[in-house]
Design a protein around this motif. Structure first.
Motif, PDB file in Angstrom:
ATOM      1  N   LEU A 112      48.316  19.713  46.197  1.00  0.00           N
ATOM      2  CA  LEU A 112      48.985  18.413  46.248  1.00  0.00           C
ATOM      3  C   LEU A 112      48.199  17.434  47.112  1.00  0.00           C
ATOM      4  CD1 LEU A 112      52.599  19.690  47.017  1.00  0.00           C
ATOM      5  CD2 LEU A 112      51.840  18.795  44.828  1.00  0.00           C
ATOM      6  N   TYR A 113      48.094  16.195  46.619  1.00  0.00           N
ATOM      7  CA  TYR A 113      47.592  15.103  47.456  1.00  0.00           C
ATOM      8  C   TYR A 113      48.793  14.486  48.148  1.00  0.00           C
ATOM      9  CZ  TYR A 113      46.081  10.388  48.724  1.00  0.00           C
ATOM     10  OH  TYR A 113      45.841   9.219  49.413  1.00  0.00           O
ATOM     11  N   VAL A 114      48.693  14.262  49.459  1.00  0.00           N
ATOM     12  CA  VAL A 114      49.800  13.765  50.280  1.00  0.00           C
ATOM     13  C   VAL A 114      49.415  12.436  50.905  1.00  0.00           C
ATOM     14  CG1 VAL A 114      51.311  14.275  52.236  1.00  0.00           C
ATOM     15  CG2 VAL A 114      50.438  16.152  50.803  1.00  0.00           C
ATOM     16  N   GLN A 135      46.821  10.955  55.082  1.00  0.00           N
ATOM     17  CA  GLN A 135      46.277  11.356  53.787  1.00  0.00           C
ATOM     18  C   GLN A 135      45.751  12.779  53.935  1.00  0.00           C
ATOM     19  OE1 GLN A 135      43.851   7.482  53.524  1.00  0.00           O
ATOM     20  NE2 GLN A 135      44.077   8.068  51.363  1.00  0.00           N
ATOM     21  N   LEU A 136      46.366  13.701  53.226  1.00  0.00           N
ATOM     22  CA  LEU A 136      46.033  15.112  53.355  1.00  0.00           C
ATOM     23  C   LEU A 136      46.064  15.797  51.992  1.00  0.00           C
ATOM     24  CD1 LEU A 136      48.342  15.945  56.413  1.00  0.00           C
ATOM     25  CD2 LEU A 136      45.852  15.739  56.489  1.00  0.00           C
ATOM     26  N   ILE A 137      45.599  17.018  51.971  1.00  0.00           N
ATOM     27  CA  ILE A 137      45.742  17.891  50.819  1.00  0.00           C
ATOM     28  C   ILE A 137      46.524  19.117  51.264  1.00  0.00           C
ATOM     29  CG2 ILE A 137      44.556  19.360  49.144  1.00  0.00           C
ATOM     30  CD1 ILE A 137      44.132  16.432  48.564  1.00  0.00           C
ATOM     31  N   TYR A 138      47.560  19.476  50.488  1.00  0.00           N
ATOM     32  CA  TYR A 138      48.289  20.715  50.722  1.00  0.00           C
ATOM     33  C   TYR A 138      47.922  21.725  49.637  1.00  0.00           C
ATOM     34  CZ  TYR A 138      51.644  18.367  53.900  1.00  0.00           C
ATOM     35  OH  TYR A 138      52.243  17.673  54.923  1.00  0.00           O
ATOM     36  N   LYS A 139      47.652  22.936  50.044  1.00  0.00           N
ATOM     37  CA  LYS A 139      47.457  24.043  49.119  1.00  0.00           C
ATOM     38  C   LYS A 139      48.607  25.023  49.336  1.00  0.00           C
ATOM     39  CE  LYS A 139      45.927  27.641  46.830  1.00  0.00           C
ATOM     40  NZ  LYS A 139      46.256  27.790  45.400  1.00  0.00           N
ATOM     41  N   VAL A 178      46.771  23.099  55.086  1.00  0.00           N
ATOM     42  CA  VAL A 178      46.564  21.663  55.228  1.00  0.00           C
ATOM     43  C   VAL A 178      45.069  21.361  55.336  1.00  0.00           C
ATOM     44  CG1 VAL A 178      47.093  19.628  56.612  1.00  0.00           C
ATOM     45  CG2 VAL A 178      48.801  21.460  56.376  1.00  0.00           C
ATOM     46  N   TYR A 179      44.603  20.435  54.501  1.00  0.00           N
ATOM     47  CA  TYR A 179      43.202  20.010  54.516  1.00  0.00           C
ATOM     48  C   TYR A 179      43.130  18.524  54.813  1.00  0.00           C
ATOM     49  CZ  TYR A 179      42.026  24.387  52.092  1.00  0.00           C
ATOM     50  OH  TYR A 179      41.863  25.715  51.748  1.00  0.00           O
ATOM     51  N   SER A 180      42.205  18.147  55.685  1.00  0.00           N
ATOM     52  CA  SER A 180      41.928  16.729  55.894  1.00  0.00           C
ATOM     53  C   SER A 180      40.914  16.269  54.850  1.00  0.00           C
ATOM     54  CB  SER A 180      41.381  16.476  57.302  1.00  0.00           C
ATOM     55  OG  SER A 180      40.172  17.183  57.505  1.00  0.00           O
ATOM     56  N   ILE A 181      40.902  14.967  54.605  1.00  0.00           N
ATOM     57  CA  ILE A 181      40.021  14.376  53.601  1.00  0.00           C
ATOM     58  C   ILE A 181      38.933  13.582  54.304  1.00  0.00           C
ATOM     59  CG2 ILE A 181      39.908  12.796  51.623  1.00  0.00           C
ATOM     60  CD1 ILE A 181      42.918  13.357  51.209  1.00  0.00           C
ATOM     61  N   ASP A 185      35.900  16.647  45.357  1.00  0.00           N
ATOM     62  CA  ASP A 185      35.050  17.807  45.582  1.00  0.00           C
ATOM     63  C   ASP A 185      35.556  18.504  46.836  1.00  0.00           C
ATOM     64  OD1 ASP A 185      33.003  19.608  46.290  1.00  0.00           O
ATOM     65  OD2 ASP A 185      31.522  18.397  45.240  1.00  0.00           O
ATOM     66  N   ALA A 186      35.816  19.799  46.741  1.00  0.00           N
ATOM     67  CA  ALA A 186      36.339  20.542  47.887  1.00  0.00           C
ATOM     68  C   ALA A 186      35.417  20.481  49.099  1.00  0.00           C
ATOM     69  CB  ALA A 186      36.586  21.998  47.498  1.00  0.00           C
ATOM     70  N   ASP A 187      34.158  20.177  48.881  1.00  0.00           N
ATOM     71  CA  ASP A 187      33.220  20.047  49.994  1.00  0.00           C
ATOM     72  C   ASP A 187      33.562  18.872  50.904  1.00  0.00           C
ATOM     73  OD1 ASP A 187      31.811  22.230  49.114  1.00  0.00           O
ATOM     74  OD2 ASP A 187      30.297  21.059  48.042  1.00  0.00           O
ATOM     75  N   ARG A 188      34.414  17.965  50.399  1.00  0.00           N
ATOM     76  CA  ARG A 188      34.793  16.789  51.188  1.00  0.00           C
ATOM     77  C   ARG A 188      36.138  16.990  51.881  1.00  0.00           C
ATOM     78  NH1 ARG A 188      33.090  11.394  47.941  1.00  0.00           N
ATOM     79  NH2 ARG A 188      33.002  10.651  50.099  1.00  0.00           N
ATOM     80  N   LEU A 189      36.600  18.224  51.867  1.00  0.00           N
ATOM     81  CA  LEU A 189      37.842  18.578  52.539  1.00  0.00           C
ATOM     82  C   LEU A 189      37.559  19.549  53.679  1.00  0.00           C
ATOM     83  CD1 LEU A 189      40.062  19.303  49.396  1.00  0.00           C
ATOM     84  CD2 LEU A 189      39.748  17.118  50.580  1.00  0.00           C
ATOM     85  N   THR A 190      38.399  19.507  54.709  1.00  0.00           N
ATOM     86  CA  THR A 190      38.252  20.418  55.837  1.00  0.00           C
ATOM     87  C   THR A 190      39.590  21.079  56.126  1.00  0.00           C
ATOM     88  OG1 THR A 190      36.536  19.027  56.842  1.00  0.00           O
ATOM     89  CG2 THR A 190      37.609  20.648  58.266  1.00  0.00           C
ATOM     90  N   LEU A 191      39.615  22.400  56.089  1.00  0.00           N
ATOM     91  CA  LEU A 191      40.839  23.123  56.414  1.00  0.00           C
ATOM     92  C   LEU A 191      41.199  22.885  57.876  1.00  0.00           C
ATOM     93  CD1 LEU A 191      43.034  25.207  55.658  1.00  0.00           C
ATOM     94  CD2 LEU A 191      41.436  26.993  56.404  1.00  0.00           C
ATOM     95  N   GLN A 192      42.441  22.472  58.114  1.00  0.00           N
ATOM     96  CA  GLN A 192      42.908  22.234  59.473  1.00  0.00           C
ATOM     97  C   GLN A 192      43.452  23.542  60.054  1.00  0.00           C
ATOM     98  OE1 GLN A 192      42.539  18.814  60.937  1.00  0.00           O
ATOM     99  NE2 GLN A 192      41.142  19.286  59.256  1.00  0.00           N
ATOM    100  N   GLU A 193      42.590  24.221  60.784  1.00  0.00           N
ATOM    101  CA  GLU A 193      42.957  25.509  61.355  1.00  0.00           C
ATOM    102  C   GLU A 193      44.166  25.353  62.282  1.00  0.00           C
ATOM    103  OE1 GLU A 193      41.660  28.233  60.448  1.00  0.00           O
ATOM    104  OE2 GLU A 193      39.733  27.680  59.519  1.00  0.00           O
TER     105      GLU A 193
END
Length: 222
Positions: A86-88, A102-106, A118-121, A142-150
């Motif tokens: 999901l794009y948030v 603005q985030l991505i949820y998996k 949660v991934y930052s964009i 592109d997933a390379d432009r996302l960062t998993l928020q540990e």
């Protein structure tokens, strides 16, 4: 039962009377009930219930301590992360063109719970993504432009037949906003309402940002 859940029980969403909207709402309720012991089904339901547009206009009208916030989430095609992505996007109703989140949820099954990772964009992509849920089928990331928020993963468990309750765990979700060093999120997901309490905490565990008057209640508008 958490403090957030107790507070949320008093703010259930009352559906409108439009026939078409009622039919859509009934469909969400009737086809998406949790099945005990089936985590993949639970993950599907969480993703379905999160998908949509919500706002806190009713709460803002009743209580001046709350702003009218618009929360948009939409399913996107991102094969590198798999299904249920999901794009948030979150913004004040008066500044939809300038979202502050603005985030991505998996969404996935994780052990005995449902996880929302949660991934930052990447900052260079955020501006291009504003309002993207209007044409979610055209979102290309592109997933390379996302960062998993540990440390920021939210974990949910079913609470009855029409609610998932959860949030982040501990103090591992880092934050550098407003003097905070970590952030926490509590969330209740229901078919027509999402209740959230997001807060930042400083080194002394004092609240640095976020609501001090309780959780926000976002009601589905589509």
């Amino acid at each position: 039962m958490s403090t957030l859940h107790s507070m949320a029980l008093a703010s259930l969403f009352i559906t409108s009377c439009a026939t078409e909207d009622a039919t859509q709402d009934d469909s969400i309720n009737e086809t998406s009930l949790p099945l005990e012991g089936n985590l993949e089904q639970d993950a599907d339901i969480v993703a379905i219930w999160l998908d949509g547009e919500f706002d806190s206009s009713s709460q803002a009208e009743d209580d001046p301590n709350f702003y009218n916030i618009v929360l948009r989430m939409c399913s996107i095609d991102l094969p590198q992360l798999g299904d249920r992505v999901l794009y948030v996007e979150q913004a004040t109703a008066s500044r939809l063109e300038a979202p502050y989140k603005q985030l991505i949820y998996k969404i996935e099954a994780a052990d005995d719970r449902v996880a929302a990772r949660v991934y930052s964009i990447e900052s260079g992509l955020q501006q291009r993504m504003i309002g993207a849920c209007k044409e979610a089928e055209n979102i290309i990331i592109d997933a390379d432009r996302l960062t998993l928020q540990e440390g920021c993963t939210m974990y949910f468990e079913a609470d009855g037949e029409d609610s998932y309750v959860g949030g982040t765990e501990g103090n591992a979700c880092k934050s550098n906003v407003g003097g905070a060093i970590y952030a926490t999120t509590e969330m209740i997901i229901e078919p027509l309402t999402i209740t959230t309490l997001e807060r930042g905490w400083d080194a002394g565990n004092a609240q640095a940002w976020g609501s001090v008057d309780g959780p926000y209640s976002f009601e589905r508008t589509n």
